[in-house]
Motif scaffolding. Structure first.
Motif, mmCIF file in Angstrom:
data_model
loop_
_atom_site.group_PDB
_atom_site.id
_atom_site.type_symbol
_atom_site.label_atom_id
_atom_site.label_comp_id
_atom_site.label_asym_id
_atom_site.label_seq_id
_atom_site.Cartn_x
_atom_site.Cartn_y
_atom_site.Cartn_z
ATOM 1 N N LEU A 80 0.835 -1.167 -0.081
ATOM 2 C CA LEU A 80 0.136 -0.110 -0.134
ATOM 3 C C LEU A 80 0.725 1.372 -0.015
ATOM 4 O O LEU A 80 0.276 2.394 -0.596
ATOM 5 C CB LEU A 80 -0.855 -0.145 1.090
ATOM 6 C CG LEU A 80 -2.315 0.804 0.966
ATOM 7 C CD1 LEU A 80 -3.017 0.110 -0.240
ATOM 8 C CD2 LEU A 80 -3.054 1.156 2.003
ATOM 9 N N PRO A 142 -2.803 -13.044 -4.243
ATOM 10 C CA PRO A 142 -3.500 -12.006 -4.960
ATOM 11 C C PRO A 142 -2.994 -10.501 -4.304
ATOM 12 O O PRO A 142 -3.735 -9.472 -4.989
ATOM 13 C CB PRO A 142 -4.973 -12.324 -4.472
ATOM 14 C CG PRO A 142 -4.871 -12.930 -3.234
ATOM 15 C CD PRO A 142 -3.427 -13.675 -3.118
ATOM 16 N N LEU A 146 -4.676 -7.126 -5.859
ATOM 17 C CA LEU A 146 -5.634 -6.504 -5.188
ATOM 18 C C LEU A 146 -5.031 -4.789 -4.797
ATOM 19 O O LEU A 146 -5.708 -3.928 -5.043
ATOM 20 C CB LEU A 146 -5.658 -6.957 -3.627
ATOM 21 C CG LEU A 146 -6.867 -8.141 -3.527
ATOM 22 C CD1 LEU A 146 -6.549 -8.604 -2.156
ATOM 23 C CD2 LEU A 146 -8.055 -7.608 -3.536
ATOM 24 N N ARG A 183 -8.699 2.864 3.724
ATOM 25 C CA ARG A 183 -8.379 2.321 4.867
ATOM 26 C C ARG A 183 -9.523 2.371 6.094
ATOM 27 O O ARG A 183 -9.689 1.117 6.550
ATOM 28 C CB ARG A 183 -7.234 3.152 5.582
ATOM 29 C CG ARG A 183 -5.668 2.454 5.036
ATOM 30 C CD ARG A 183 -4.570 3.229 5.905
ATOM 31 N NE ARG A 183 -4.414 4.518 5.656
ATOM 32 C CZ ARG A 183 -3.826 5.333 4.638
ATOM 33 N NH1 ARG A 183 -3.096 4.296 4.097
ATOM 34 N NH2 ARG A 183 -3.767 6.546 4.470
ATOM 35 N N THR A 186 -12.194 -0.371 5.137
ATOM 36 C CA THR A 186 -11.608 -1.979 5.066
ATOM 37 C C THR A 186 -11.482 -2.294 6.469
ATOM 38 O O THR A 186 -11.311 -3.332 7.114
ATOM 39 C CB THR A 186 -10.482 -2.140 4.164
ATOM 40 O OG1 THR A 186 -9.548 -1.107 4.587
ATOM 41 C CG2 THR A 186 -10.991 -2.354 2.690
ATOM 42 N N VAL B 154 -12.542 -8.028 -5.669
ATOM 43 C CA VAL B 154 -12.399 -9.418 -4.905
ATOM 44 C C VAL B 154 -13.312 -10.330 -5.490
ATOM 45 O O VAL B 154 -12.506 -11.563 -5.898
ATOM 46 C CB VAL B 154 -13.121 -9.186 -3.505
ATOM 47 C CG1 VAL B 154 -13.501 -10.451 -2.799
ATOM 48 C CG2 VAL B 154 -12.232 -8.319 -2.632
ATOM 49 N N VAL B 178 -9.759 -13.752 -0.191
ATOM 50 C CA VAL B 178 -9.401 -12.740 -0.808
ATOM 51 C C VAL B 178 -9.907 -11.342 -0.126
ATOM 52 O O VAL B 178 -9.144 -10.370 -0.001
ATOM 53 C CB VAL B 178 -9.835 -12.580 -2.365
ATOM 54 C CG1 VAL B 178 -9.299 -11.319 -3.145
ATOM 55 C CG2 VAL B 178 -9.277 -13.695 -3.098
ATOM 56 N N GLU B 181 -7.460 -10.753 2.646
ATOM 57 C CA GLU B 181 -6.214 -10.114 2.200
ATOM 58 C C GLU B 181 -6.253 -8.793 1.968
ATOM 59 O O GLU B 181 -5.425 -7.969 2.351
ATOM 60 C CB GLU B 181 -5.985 -11.080 0.842
ATOM 61 C CG GLU B 181 -5.277 -12.352 0.984
ATOM 62 C CD GLU B 181 -3.805 -12.193 0.469
ATOM 63 O OE1 GLU B 181 -3.120 -11.255 0.751
ATOM 64 O OE2 GLU B 181 -3.195 -13.451 0.390
ATOM 65 N N LEU B 182 -7.410 -8.233 1.427
ATOM 66 C CA LEU B 182 -7.569 -6.968 1.121
ATOM 67 C C LEU B 182 -7.328 -6.279 2.341
ATOM 68 O O LEU B 182 -7.044 -5.036 2.664
ATOM 69 C CB LEU B 182 -9.058 -6.452 0.550
ATOM 70 C CG LEU B 182 -9.367 -5.179 0.193
ATOM 71 C CD1 LEU B 182 -8.418 -4.339 -0.700
ATOM 72 C CD2 LEU B 182 -10.912 -5.002 -0.345
ATOM 73 N N ARG B 183 -8.152 -6.772 3.650
ATOM 74 C CA ARG B 183 -8.219 -6.081 5.019
ATOM 75 C C ARG B 183 -6.564 -6.001 5.528
ATOM 76 O O ARG B 183 -6.308 -4.928 5.851
ATOM 77 C CB ARG B 183 -8.947 -6.766 5.978
ATOM 78 C CG ARG B 183 -10.417 -6.333 6.089
ATOM 79 C CD ARG B 183 -11.154 -6.836 7.108
ATOM 80 N NE ARG B 183 -11.267 -8.310 6.900
ATOM 81 C CZ ARG B 183 -12.415 -8.857 6.668
ATOM 82 N NH1 ARG B 183 -13.535 -8.143 6.401
ATOM 83 N NH2 ARG B 183 -12.657 -10.171 6.625
ATOM 84 N N LEU B 185 -4.128 -5.802 3.559
ATOM 85 C CA LEU B 185 -3.221 -5.115 2.938
ATOM 86 C C LEU B 185 -3.455 -3.632 3.203
ATOM 87 O O LEU B 185 -2.150 -2.865 3.213
ATOM 88 C CB LEU B 185 -3.662 -5.100 1.518
ATOM 89 C CG LEU B 185 -2.882 -4.638 0.067
ATOM 90 C CD1 LEU B 185 -1.769 -5.641 0.175
ATOM 91 C CD2 LEU B 185 -3.820 -4.920 -0.966
ATOM 92 N N THR B 186 -4.634 -3.190 3.386
ATOM 93 C CA THR B 186 -4.833 -1.930 3.714
ATOM 94 C C THR B 186 -4.580 -1.531 5.285
ATOM 95 O O THR B 186 -4.577 -0.201 5.482
ATOM 96 C CB THR B 186 -6.495 -1.495 3.442
ATOM 97 O OG1 THR B 186 -7.218 -2.237 3.789
ATOM 98 C CG2 THR B 186 -6.506 -1.301 1.995
ATOM 99 N N ALA B 188 -1.853 -2.627 6.712
ATOM 100 C CA ALA B 188 -0.611 -2.515 6.904
ATOM 101 C C ALA B 188 0.101 -0.971 6.882
ATOM 102 O O ALA B 188 -0.630 -0.074 6.371
ATOM 103 C CB ALA B 188 0.102 -3.335 5.781
#
Lengths: 188, 188
Positions: A80, A142, A146, A183, A186, B154, B178, B181-183, B185-186, B188
């Motif tokens: 990110l 992924p 993503l 942010r 999610t 997603v 997935v 994973e999105l959660r 990712l954002t 981080a």
């Protein structure tokens, strides 16, 4: 032999946008665009494959405004963070001086479904290229796709906002706001 | 007068997919699809505007598999919860029994740029419809568009994974992974 003139491409693009905006995209011919710049239609086709492309010629530079910014990001940065850097890079490609021009171009695109499809394709290429750049830095799937898709979404939302009447914030500032919203969304 | 036969549309779709998969999309004519089902070409065009549409006729049902699931979500749910429900709704439209059929359809789409563009358009319509459904529930912008685009991303990533050779997890299970994973990712 027609001598190549520096700037012909840029002048054709400017004339195309002017004609599309005032007469309409469908009503404008490549011959008219060429004539407005004082070159032959053949010269037009030496620069662009069709009249639609006169609106999309800067695609590579647009793409590289994202990709070049990624190169400068430290190797251990999270996906990110890398995308935030890419978005800031893109913002330098759209300084405030360019806003009036971008508004005009967007109005032409909004008026024609074929141009909208071409614009969507540009963003699909952007998302694919960003995912590739992330994988090249070792981000697995992924997560790579993503993050790349999310950055593309943030850019498109921020860009539409940047073009709104009365909007005065820079694109960089709007991008940061939208990224923060993502942010929050999610994390909820 | 040709009598309307129940199921003609479904039989035309099945014949179209069979012919596209074995002979290729470009090589197949609407007359051949009609003949395979024992109807006239005119009957084909009563059901589909062109041969491409025989692969996309279930678009409304696809869209409603997402939208109908949203109706059941409590009024105070967060946008991401609403999107998770929509994704689970879509998964019921793709049970395991359908995987072989979906793989076959995807292989045809992957082989033809015009079909890929049409498929991309389907996902653009999905994202727009999801954003509209969120706004109708009082979710403001840009959160509505961000959540809708994220859910679409997603779905497309999970769907590609679901179609992989050897993949045996359900679409619902892959979607949940997935989304998680999105959660991550954002966050981080």
């Amino acid at each position: 032999m027609v001598r190549w003139q520096p700037g012909t491409s840029e002048r054709l693009q400017a004339a195309a946008l002017e004609l599309f905006a005032t007469r309409g995209f469908e009503q404008t011919t490549t011959a008219e665009i060429a004539a407005a710049v004082g070159v032959t239609e053949r010269t037009f086709f030496r620069h662009f494959s069709d009249k639609r492309e006169a609106l999309f010629d800067n695609g590579d530079a647009f793409l590289h405004s994202f990709l070049d910014a990624i190169v400068a990001v430290p190797a251990d940065a999270a996906p990110l963070q890398i995308m935030a850097a890419a978005l800031q890079g893109a913002a330098t490609w759209f300084p405030d001086e360019r806003r009036a021009h971008s508004r005009r171009r967007q109005a032409v695109i909004d008026s024609n479904p074929a141009l909208q499809e071409r614009e969507q394709h540009k963003f699909a290429v952007l998302a694919t290229s960003l995912a590739e750049a992330l994988r090249a830095r070792g981000v697995p799937e992924p997560a790579a796709t993503l993050a790349a898709q999310s950055a593309t979404t943030v850019f498109t939302i921020a860009f539409v906002q940047w073009l709104q009447d009365g909007e005065e914030r820079s694109l960089a500032e709007i991008e940061q706001r939208v990224l923060a919203e993502l942010r929050d969304l999610t994390a909820a």
